[in-house]
Scaffold this motif. Structure first.
Motif, PDB file in Angstrom:
ATOM      1  N   GLU A  32       0.837  -1.201   0.000  1.00 47.61           N
ATOM      2  CA  GLU A  32       0.000   0.000   0.000  1.00 47.61           C
ATOM      3  C   GLU A  32       0.874   1.254   0.000  1.00 47.61           C
ATOM      4  OE1 GLU A  32      -2.723  -0.250   3.267  1.00 47.61           O
ATOM      5  OE2 GLU A  32      -4.015  -1.711   2.240  1.00 47.61           O
ATOM      6  N   LEU A  80      -3.513   3.897  -1.410  1.00 46.69           N
ATOM      7  CA  LEU A  80      -3.629   3.134  -2.654  1.00 46.69           C
ATOM      8  C   LEU A  80      -3.165   1.707  -2.428  1.00 46.69           C
ATOM      9  CD1 LEU A  80      -1.819   5.525  -5.171  1.00 46.69           C
ATOM     10  CD2 LEU A  80      -4.241   4.965  -5.269  1.00 46.69           C
ATOM     11  N   SER A  81      -3.814   0.767  -3.069  1.00 46.85           N
ATOM     12  CA  SER A  81      -3.248  -0.568  -3.186  1.00 46.85           C
ATOM     13  C   SER A  81      -3.113  -0.900  -4.659  1.00 46.85           C
ATOM     14  CB  SER A  81      -4.119  -1.615  -2.491  1.00 46.85           C
ATOM     15  OG  SER A  81      -5.352  -1.766  -3.172  1.00 46.85           O
ATOM     16  N   GLY A  82      -2.055  -1.614  -5.022  1.00 52.53           N
ATOM     17  CA  GLY A  82      -1.824  -2.014  -6.397  1.00 52.53           C
ATOM     18  C   GLY A  82      -1.709  -3.517  -6.493  1.00 52.53           C
ATOM     19  N   TYR A 142       0.391   0.334 -10.134  1.00 56.91           N
ATOM     20  CA  TYR A 142      -0.719   1.075  -9.557  1.00 56.91           C
ATOM     21  C   TYR A 142      -1.353   1.842 -10.715  1.00 56.91           C
ATOM     22  CZ  TYR A 142       1.987   0.071  -5.337  1.00 56.91           C
ATOM     23  OH  TYR A 142       2.689  -0.567  -4.340  1.00 56.91           O
ATOM     24  N   LYS A 153      -8.378   0.879  -4.781  1.00 55.38           N
ATOM     25  CA  LYS A 153      -7.761  -0.244  -5.469  1.00 55.38           C
ATOM     26  C   LYS A 153      -7.321   0.186  -6.866  1.00 55.38           C
ATOM     27  CE  LYS A 153     -10.039  -3.965  -2.944  1.00 55.38           C
ATOM     28  NZ  LYS A 153      -8.794  -4.282  -2.222  1.00 55.38           N
ATOM     29  N   ALA A 154      -6.038   0.448  -6.999  1.00 59.08           N
ATOM     30  CA  ALA A 154      -5.471   0.910  -8.273  1.00 59.08           C
ATOM     31  C   ALA A 154      -4.978  -0.296  -9.072  1.00 59.08           C
ATOM     32  CB  ALA A 154      -4.334   1.897  -8.014  1.00 59.08           C
TER      33      ALA A 154
END
Length: 545
Positions: A24, A32-34, A45, A73-74
């Protein structure tokens, strides 16, 4: 026991089908999480909103990006900006998103490469269809790609507060500001950002080099097959163009406020679909409608361009290293749909564009004859000399402008590093030459260098050993420039040549072919002709509104 074994194997199989989360990242907008790339080599991301655009901000600079609670959620590429396609108008107005790709094993701040996509200012996106990051991120750089508004939505220029012009360029500036503000959270070095792009993206990079609004946003630039001083870079008659679009939609006016009332209320698909023919007169201009423009001074509106790029580049240059280059057969893309009728129409015009001006028609005809003698030995254009037409298009639109821009940079800025290249490689990833039907021609078509820099989901074919070598060379040269401002620094032992920078009155070119070699200007006769033309006849002012 056997059933349990199969269950474990099946679970592992399913796990590999599910995106694995990347660490994150906390930015100003939120968390953001990728996800991790399928091979585990980089984190991605994607689809992060970097600014806001909608019907309320149509034709204006974008608004700030949204914030969110919880975790964004990217992991999915979002809609591209509105544009025409073979299935109709696609995309949405809320399209300003950015993608960040990071080497998974990074242990220090990394150089950042921000890419501006091409597409004649009317097509494309920053997505992985063409710009998958796999090849570049393995060289320990962070790659950033993004969407920006296109066509009428990005480049309608009415000279009023509600539509001052250059919304698409202002999107690009907003993306750079987002990178400057947030890239440290991803492990990027905010003091080592390189801006690069190809075709309209390369021209955008050149325009942002000229723009006063980009001061401090990037440290190096790579201009590929484009230039701010090319004849197709600027819309010199924006109100006339807007009135043509309005007429296509059933309205007859050239009043900027009336035009805005029409365009601001119409559904975006109808506006994007409107593509009137542009009467061209005697000059060899393109049919491109929506291009960057020179903005009027409007209180409380930050302009992207306040003067012709030539004037800005000569009077207010930025002292940063720049790489300029083109491919050897740029014009193949332009002639790919030609026939006897289109060639005959082109033959009826001067062999130069309307960014030149002459005191009399006789003077224009005399200079036109010089160009005809060089390219056609005095003969008329026909399908029999179509490759000569390709050469003309290559030189006029793509090859010579960045050379002339290189000379401006070298003459106005002391001790700046300028590197010139000429991409002449023909391999299995020259996708545009293949698609235009000229796959058996030698050299490289416009855009053919792209899949040696980016993996690209568009071209799923196996990579040959020869092409793998070119990918290694290209990505190493480009990433070295981003890291050091020098494509071949002293410790670049894995590259077979030293790329020597150009000097004032002494341009040097890296020839990128089956082998790498240093040489002089690739088309000296064409260079001398167009240098003479532009030094003598270049328009230095524009009647904007």
């Amino acid at each position: 026991m056997k059933r349990r074994k199969y269950l474990v194997l099946f679970t592992l199989f399913l796990t590999n089908l599910v995106d694995q989360p990347a660490p994150e990242v906390v930015i100003e907008q939120g968390i953001l999480s990728g996800k991790i790339s399928p091979d585990g080599s980089f984190f991605e991301y994607v689809g992060i909103p970097y600014a806001t655009s909608n019907i309320n901000t149509r034709f204006k600079a974008p608004l700030p990006p949204p914030s969110w609670n919880g975790v964004f959620k990217a992991v999915e590429e979002t809609s591209m900006c509105p544009q025409a396609s073979i299935i109709g108008i696609i995309g949405s107005e809320d399209c300003l998103t950015i993608n960040v790709y990071i080497p998974a094993l990074a242990r220090k701040l990394l150089p950042v490469m921000v890419y501006v996509h091409g597409g004649a200012f009317v097509l494309g996106s920053g997505g992985k269809l063409l710009y998958a990051p796999d090849f570049l991120v393995k060289h320990d750089v962070i790659l950033v790609t993004f969407n920006y508004r296109l066509g009428a939505l990005g480049f309608m220029c009415l000279g009023i507060k509600d539509a001052p012009g250059n919304a698409g360029l202002k999107d690009q500036i907003a993306a750079l500001r987002w990178v400057k503000k947030n890239i440290a959270a991803f492990g990027g070095d905010v003091e080592n950002i390189t801006l690069f792009g190809q075709s309209a993206g390369g021209t955008s990079v050149s325009l942002l080099l000229a723009s006063e609004a980009t001061s401090g946003l990037f440290k190096k630039a790579i201009v590929m097959s484009g230039s701010a001083i090319s004849s197709w870079a600027i819309n010199r008659q924006p109100i006339w163009i807007a009135s043509l679009v309005a007429k296509e939609l059933g309205h007859n006016t050239d009043n900027p406020n009336e035009l805005y009332e029409i365009f601001s209320k119409i559904p975006f698909k109808e506006l994007v679909r409107a593509k009137p023919e542009k009467p061209l007169g005697k000059y060899l201009d393109t049919q491109l409608l929506h291009l960057p423009c020179i903005e009027k001074h409007i209180p409380d509106v930050e302009p992207a361009l306040t003067d012709l790029p030539y004037n800005l580049l000569t009077k207010k240059p930025k002292k940063i290293p720049v790489m300029y280059g083109s491919t050897s057969k740029e014009g193949l893309l332009i002639i790919s749909k030609d026939n006897e009728q289109t060639v005959s129409e082109r033959d009826s015009k001067y062999l130069f564009a309307s960014d030149l001006e002459f005191e009399t028609e006789e003077e224009a005809e005399k200079e036109d004859n010089k160009a005809r003698q060089l390219y056609f030995n005095g003969q008329i254009m026909s399908m029999n000399n179509i490759m000569n037409i390709s050469d003309l298009m290559s030189h006029l639109y793509f090859e010579i402008p960045p050379i002339l821009e290189s000379e401006i940079t070298l003459s106005t800025t002391a001790d700046v590093a300028v590197f010139n290249y000429y991409f002449n490689y023909s391999g299995g990833r020259n996708f545009l030459k293949y698609l235009t039907g000229f796959k058996n021609e030698t050299g490289a078509c416009h855009g053919d260098e792209l899949l040696y820099l980016f993996r690209g989901d568009l071209w799923p074919f196996p990579i040959s050993r020869k092409d793998k070598k070119m990918i290694d060379w290209m990505t190493k040269l480009w990433s070295n420039f981003a890291k050091y401002g020098d494509p071949t620094p002293e410790d670049a032992s894995d590259l077979p040549i030293k790329w020597v920078p150009s000097k004032r009155n002494d341009l040097k070119f890296l020839y990128i072919e089956d082998d790498l070699s240093m040489g002089t200007i690739p088309s000296p006769e064409a260079y001398r002709l167009w240098k003479y033309m532009y030094e003598k006849y270049r328009k230095l002012s524009v009647d904007r509104y």
